[in-house]
Design an enzyme around this catalytic site. Structure first.
Site, PDB file in Angstrom:
ATOM      1  N   ARG A 129       4.293 -47.675   8.584  1.00 38.26           N
ATOM      2  CA  ARG A 129       2.604 -48.538   8.947  1.00 38.26           C
ATOM      3  C   ARG A 129       1.669 -48.090   7.164  1.00 38.26           C
ATOM      4  O   ARG A 129       2.212 -47.685   5.847  1.00 38.26           O
ATOM      5  CB  ARG A 129       2.078 -47.314  10.216  1.00 38.26           C
ATOM      6  CG  ARG A 129       1.841 -46.149   9.921  1.00 38.26           C
ATOM      7  CD  ARG A 129       1.309 -45.496  10.883  1.00 38.26           C
ATOM      8  NE  ARG A 129       1.405 -43.997  10.949  1.00 38.26           N
ATOM      9  CZ  ARG A 129       1.391 -43.290  11.918  1.00 38.26           C
ATOM     10  NH1 ARG A 129       0.361 -43.420  12.770  1.00 38.26           N
ATOM     11  NH2 ARG A 129       1.070 -41.620  11.809  1.00 38.26           N
ATOM     12  N   ASN A 167      -6.899 -47.915  11.032  1.00 38.17           N
ATOM     13  CA  ASN A 167      -6.171 -45.756  11.408  1.00 38.17           C
ATOM     14  C   ASN A 167      -5.935 -45.477  10.262  1.00 38.17           C
ATOM     15  O   ASN A 167      -5.504 -45.753   9.373  1.00 38.17           O
ATOM     16  CB  ASN A 167      -4.563 -45.812  12.366  1.00 38.17           C
ATOM     17  CG  ASN A 167      -5.297 -44.522  13.007  1.00 38.17           C
ATOM     18  OD1 ASN A 167      -5.598 -44.634  13.890  1.00 38.17           O
ATOM     19  ND2 ASN A 167      -3.654 -44.387  12.405  1.00 38.17           N
ATOM     20  N   GLU A 168      -6.536 -44.307  10.054  1.00 37.26           N
ATOM     21  CA  GLU A 168      -6.406 -43.529   8.839  1.00 37.26           C
ATOM     22  C   GLU A 168      -6.477 -43.779   7.815  1.00 37.26           C
ATOM     23  O   GLU A 168      -5.026 -43.254   7.160  1.00 37.26           O
ATOM     24  CB  GLU A 168      -5.664 -42.287   9.488  1.00 37.26           C
ATOM     25  CG  GLU A 168      -6.116 -40.889  10.512  1.00 37.26           C
ATOM     26  CD  GLU A 168      -4.874 -40.070  10.991  1.00 37.26           C
ATOM     27  OE1 GLU A 168      -3.365 -40.419  10.745  1.00 37.26           O
ATOM     28  OE2 GLU A 168      -5.206 -39.356  11.565  1.00 37.26           O
ATOM     29  N   GLU A 326      -9.061 -37.881  17.380  1.00 30.30           N
ATOM     30  CA  GLU A 326      -7.330 -37.383  18.065  1.00 30.30           C
ATOM     31  C   GLU A 326      -7.448 -36.279  18.005  1.00 30.30           C
ATOM     32  O   GLU A 326      -7.200 -35.827  16.789  1.00 30.30           O
ATOM     33  CB  GLU A 326      -6.579 -38.098  16.870  1.00 30.30           C
ATOM     34  CG  GLU A 326      -6.133 -39.488  17.294  1.00 30.30           C
ATOM     35  CD  GLU A 326      -5.266 -40.455  16.300  1.00 30.30           C
ATOM     36  OE1 GLU A 326      -4.195 -39.344  15.412  1.00 30.30           O
ATOM     37  OE2 GLU A 326      -5.030 -41.157  15.855  1.00 30.30           O
ATOM     38  N   TRP A 334       5.402 -33.499  13.433  1.00 31.83           N
ATOM     39  CA  TRP A 334       5.401 -33.558  12.175  1.00 31.83           C
ATOM     40  C   TRP A 334       5.458 -32.381  11.437  1.00 31.83           C
ATOM     41  O   TRP A 334       6.047 -32.043   9.857  1.00 31.83           O
ATOM     42  CB  TRP A 334       5.098 -34.977  11.408  1.00 31.83           C
ATOM     43  CG  TRP A 334       3.395 -34.324  11.926  1.00 31.83           C
ATOM     44  CD1 TRP A 334       2.980 -35.170  13.450  1.00 31.83           C
ATOM     45  CD2 TRP A 334       2.466 -33.656  11.918  1.00 31.83           C
ATOM     46  NE1 TRP A 334       1.702 -34.735  13.280  1.00 31.83           N
ATOM     47  CE2 TRP A 334       0.918 -33.763  12.353  1.00 31.83           C
ATOM     48  CE3 TRP A 334       2.094 -32.689  10.484  1.00 31.83           C
ATOM     49  CZ2 TRP A 334      -0.087 -34.027  12.125  1.00 31.83           C
ATOM     50  CZ3 TRP A 334       0.982 -31.643  10.439  1.00 31.83           C
ATOM     51  CH2 TRP A 334       0.098 -32.520  11.556  1.00 31.83           C
ATOM     52  N   GLU A 374       7.292 -41.107  17.261  1.00 33.19           N
ATOM     53  CA  GLU A 374       6.789 -40.368  17.210  1.00 33.19           C
ATOM     54  C   GLU A 374       6.748 -39.456  18.770  1.00 33.19           C
ATOM     55  O   GLU A 374       6.037 -39.262  20.032  1.00 33.19           O
ATOM     56  CB  GLU A 374       5.439 -40.096  17.165  1.00 33.19           C
ATOM     57  CG  GLU A 374       5.155 -40.517  15.842  1.00 33.19           C
ATOM     58  CD  GLU A 374       3.114 -40.409  15.577  1.00 33.19           C
ATOM     59  OE1 GLU A 374       2.883 -40.171  14.922  1.00 33.19           O
ATOM     60  OE2 GLU A 374       2.906 -41.700  15.710  1.00 33.19           O
ATOM     61  N   PHE A 376       8.461 -37.381  20.355  1.00 34.33           N
ATOM     62  CA  PHE A 376       8.620 -35.957  20.166  1.00 34.33           C
ATOM     63  C   PHE A 376       6.947 -35.454  20.089  1.00 34.33           C
ATOM     64  O   PHE A 376       7.174 -34.122  20.440  1.00 34.33           O
ATOM     65  CB  PHE A 376       9.710 -34.807  19.852  1.00 34.33           C
ATOM     66  CG  PHE A 376      11.019 -35.538  20.020  1.00 34.33           C
ATOM     67  CD1 PHE A 376      11.343 -35.263  21.952  1.00 34.33           C
ATOM     68  CD2 PHE A 376      11.819 -36.230  19.320  1.00 34.33           C
ATOM     69  CE1 PHE A 376      12.475 -35.288  22.471  1.00 34.33           C
ATOM     70  CE2 PHE A 376      13.443 -36.723  20.112  1.00 34.33           C
ATOM     71  CZ  PHE A 376      12.954 -36.451  21.389  1.00 34.33           C
ATOM     72  N   HIS A 377       5.942 -36.116  20.009  1.00 36.52           N
ATOM     73  CA  HIS A 377       4.863 -36.234  19.381  1.00 36.52           C
ATOM     74  C   HIS A 377       4.173 -35.878  21.150  1.00 36.52           C
ATOM     75  O   HIS A 377       4.632 -36.740  21.832  1.00 36.52           O
ATOM     76  CB  HIS A 377       3.912 -37.126  19.049  1.00 36.52           C
ATOM     77  CG  HIS A 377       2.824 -36.475  18.882  1.00 36.52           C
ATOM     78  ND1 HIS A 377       1.606 -36.042  19.449  1.00 36.52           N
ATOM     79  CD2 HIS A 377       2.278 -36.211  17.292  1.00 36.52           C
ATOM     80  CE1 HIS A 377       0.908 -35.875  18.650  1.00 36.52           C
ATOM     81  NE2 HIS A 377       1.227 -35.637  17.905  1.00 36.52           N
TER      82      HIS A 377
HETATM   83  C1  GLA Z   1      -2.619 -39.318  13.274  1.00 34.85           C
HETATM   84  C2  GLA Z   1      -2.065 -40.851  13.835  1.00 34.85           C
HETATM   85  C3  GLA Z   1      -1.431 -41.085  14.995  1.00 34.85           C
HETATM   86  C4  GLA Z   1      -0.386 -40.342  15.368  1.00 34.85           C
HETATM   87  C5  GLA Z   1      -0.804 -38.430  15.059  1.00 34.85           C
HETATM   88  C6  GLA Z   1       0.411 -37.437  14.710  1.00 34.85           C
HETATM   89  O1  GLA Z   1      -4.028 -38.649  13.405  1.00 34.85           O
HETATM   90  O2  GLA Z   1      -3.748 -41.516  13.719  1.00 34.85           O
HETATM   91  O3  GLA Z   1      -1.601 -42.341  15.340  1.00 34.85           O
HETATM   92  O4  GLA Z   1       0.207 -40.332  13.574  1.00 34.85           O
HETATM   93  O5  GLA Z   1      -1.272 -38.462  13.668  1.00 34.85           O
HETATM   94  O6  GLA Z   1      -0.274 -36.563  15.264  1.00 34.85           O
END
Ligand code: GLA
Length: 683
Positions: A129, A167-168, A326, A334, A374, A376-377
């Site tokens: 991404r 996003n980020e 978040e 991770w 993700e 297993f998050h």
């Molecule tokens: C970041 C991303 C999310 C996700 C989380 C996982 O904050 O913005 O999409 O990948 O990490 O911890």
């Protein structure tokens, strides 16, 4: 008493700090919602469970570009129409994302030139991404199309509460070394320096004969056998932050033109670790600072680190309320070993962010994925379903946030301690060729934040340009670069009664990275009344003793007194008998220089002494291990007390615990791992 005057007026000056309709009553609660990962039958259950948990806001469509624009200029919005209508029907607002964090595979196959290139010249492939170059004109063009389509379709949708840009930004595309980036860097340098002679002078390119005849000759700091000029490396970091910010601005301005009344933000990654961008600058461009934070499972001090991240998120926004966009309900996936959160840890973490100024707590993500990177998050609805610790705590947090709704509009009360940090100093300090590899720009800020916070002092983490008025203690911890007017402003603050602590390797170079000569620390010699003639970093494992019994490691230097007095001297080693810790009286305050790195226990002694000297009052009388923060609206105080110990601890306050409805007078016992929020009387 509504806040520090300087802090607030600075916020009022920010062009983008406009007031906007808050997306929901009270505090925001929810998470990233990715319904596209699930069959539509699940969506009705999602809405039912969101209502059960008290969710009022979700971030939507963050990675949905490929499902919205299924081929170039071919849009399919039907499914998102149904999701938004459903959310609206359930009274849930959407922080609707521009989906630029997840470009579709067709786009990356058709326009591979948008992908970033690494320092070795290797182009990134499709598959993850972000990954796009912020200087790419082609990417901007494609982003324009999807954003116009999205805003055109949903600009008036009643569920739309907030735009969540990408996003980020910078997470997986922090630095790009492609030719288009190189041309953009050269243009950025030309705007910054005006002439190539000025650039040559600023970077000192006479060294190794790097002299540039024109901006078009300046390279990106690509992988080479050897080392780039540190001025070039520092400016590349600044350029990359600005270029990514320019991308955010482009999306924001497009949205603002299309939907002028909808507030706009993007989620930051403010935390006490290195950041790819300068969030203090970014915070001036968003309507609402939104932050993502994840604790490090293996870190026994993770709750202190979390507290600092929250104070930083408030600091970059200059005291404005912010949003925790978040965090995680339990394990991430991770880290090397992804520990599940302990019972109650979710609540403590979320409420720590709220205590420190967040007006909402959201998670990645609503429903735990069964597939994808993700899977297993953790999430709000775990694989196990609702008969689970996570779901019970998620619903409990929803109840708590509901009970705290009246906090909306309150702010964290003025801090007595300020810690100054800056992203450019961190980047500069970590480029190659410094006196020791142990110069970690994050060590002293985080340690000193913890040592003040565990003494129940409120700390602001602010930039070097922030207003310093009103702080009792001001800490300048290894702030490598010198800043225009900072020495004068620190001197004025000390004259007015503040006690300033400056640590080693602060104020060493100008903004271009050139050393200030005449003795270290160049920018603060006069204020501190010291002149350091030579740096003496210690070897790995080496320690020295001071004459007050302290043990120090990592760093020493040869300091002469030019107005200060020595508080402690080296007791052994080649600098025995010379000052290691000095102080100079300045007006009603003082300036202390710490020329070495004491062990944490000894650093705590220095912090305690300074807090006492400065008369910096604790937020409340509380036992060790408690974190104590007060938010206020006018004269009404709300005292958050968070107990990270495995036994009950006491705090002194009177009022109503908003989480239980229980009244308290005087000594309050906070259970092991528990949180109380006291709506105070008599404070
Ligand atoms: C970041 C991303 C999310 C996700 C989380 C996982 O904050 O913005 O999409 O990948 O990490 O911890």
């Amino acid at each position: 008493m509504t806040g520090r005057p300087g802090f607030e007026s600075a916020a009022a000056d920010l062009p983008a700090a406009r007031s906007f309709p808050w997306p929901a009553d009270g505090l925001l609660y929810g998470g990233d919602y990715n319904p596209e990962q699930w069959p539509e039958e699940v969506w009705a259950e999602d809405l039912r469970l969101m209502t059960e948990a008290g969710v009022n806001t979700v971030s939507l469509g963050i990675f949905a570009w490929g499902l919205l624009e299924v081929d170039q200029d071919r849009f399919e919005f039907g499914w998102l129409d149904r999701v938004l209508d459903g959310l609206h029907g359930a009274g849930i607002a959407a922080a609707l994302a521009t989906p630029t964090a997840g470009p579709p595979t067709w786009l990356l196959r058709r326009y591979p030139e948008v992908l970033t290139v690494d320092a070795h010249g290797r182009r990134n492939g499709p598959g993850a991404r972000l990954g796009w170059c912020p200087s790419s004109a082609v990417f901007r063009d494609r982003a324009t199309k999807i954003i116009e389509a999205l805003a055109g379709r949903y600009g008036d949708h009643p569920a739309l509460g907030l735009w969540h840009v990408s996003n980020e930004i910078g997470n997986e595309n922090a630095r790009c070394y492609c030719d288009e980036s190189e041309r953009a860097f050269q243009g950025w340098l030309e705007r910054r320096y005006g002439s190539v002679e000025k650039l040559n002078q600023a970077w000192g390119t006479a060294f190794w004969g790097h002299h540039f005849r024109e901006f078009a000759e300046v390279p990106l700091p690509r992988a080479i056998s050897g080392h780039h000029n540190p001025g070039l490396v520092l400016d590349f970091h600044r350029f990359s932050s600005d270029e990514l910010l320019e991308h955010y601005r482009f999306e924001r301005d497009l949205l603002r033109g299309l939907t002028p009344d909808v507030p706009i933000t993007t989620n930051f990654m403010v935390k006490p670790t290195m950041a790819p961008v300068d969030y203090a600058a970014w915070a001036q461009e968003v309507d609402l600072v939104a932050n993502d934070h994840y604790t490090t499972a293996a870190d026994p001090d993770r709750h202190w680190s979390l507290a600092m991240s929250a104070d930083q998120a408030r600091g970059v926004g200059r005291g404005r309320p912010w949003l925790l966009m978040e965090h995680s309900t339990s394990a991430v996936n991770w880290q090397p070993r992804n520990r599940a959160k302990e019972p109650g840890e979710l609540l403590r973490d979320s409420l720590t962010h709220i205590a420190r100024g967040a007006d909402g707590a959201m998670f990645f993500q609503w429903r735990q994925s069964t597939a994808g990177a993700e899977q297993f998050h953790s999430a709000m609805v775990p694989h196990a379903g609702t008969d689970s610790k996570v779901w019970r705590e998620v619903t409990r947090l929803g109840e708590h946030l509901g009970a705290l709704a009246e906090l909306r509009g309150s702010t964290v009360e003025p801090a007595s301690v300020a810690i100054l940090t800056d992203y450019a100093s961190q980047w500069a300090l970590t480029s190659w060729g410094k006196p020791t590899v142990e110069l970690d720009p994050l060590d002293l800020p985080t340690t000193l934040h913890r040592l003040c916070t565990r003494r129940h002092r409120q700390v602001d983490v602010i930039g070097p340009d922030a207003d310093l008025a009103g702080y009792r203690v001001i800490i300048v911890p290894m702030l490598y670069l010198a800043y225009d007017t900072l020495a004068e402003r620190l001197t004025a603050a000390a004259e007015a009664g503040a006690h300033v602590l400056i640590t080693y390797f602060s104020g060493i170079t100008d903004q271009a990275g050139r050393v200030i000569t005449g003795g270290y620390p160049g920018a603060y010699r006069e204020l501190l009344g010291v002149r350091s003639e030579e740096l003496h970093p210690l070897l790995a494992g080496e320690t020295r003793r001071l004459d007050n019994g302290w043990s120090v490691s990592s760093w020493t230097e040869h300091v002469h007194l030019t107005g200060a007095t020595a508080i402690a001297e080296y007791a052994d080693g080649p600098l025995a008998g010379t000052p290691a810790l000095t102080r100079r009286a300045v007006g009603a305050g003082s300036a202390t220089y710490l020329a070495t790195r004491p062990a944490d226990d000894h650093l705590q002694v220095l912090v305690d002494e300074l807090l006492t000297l400065a008369g910096a009052a604790p937020v409340a009388e509380a036992e060790d291990d408690l974190q104590v923060v007060r938010r206020r609206i006018g004269d009404q105080g709300y005292l958050f007390v968070i107990n990270h110990a495995d036994a009950a601890r006491t705090v002194t306050s009177s009022g109503l615990d908003l989480l239980t409805g229980q009244p308290h007078i005087g000594t309050i016992s906070v259970p092991a791992g528990g949180v109380v929020v006291i709506k105070e009387t008599n404070v």
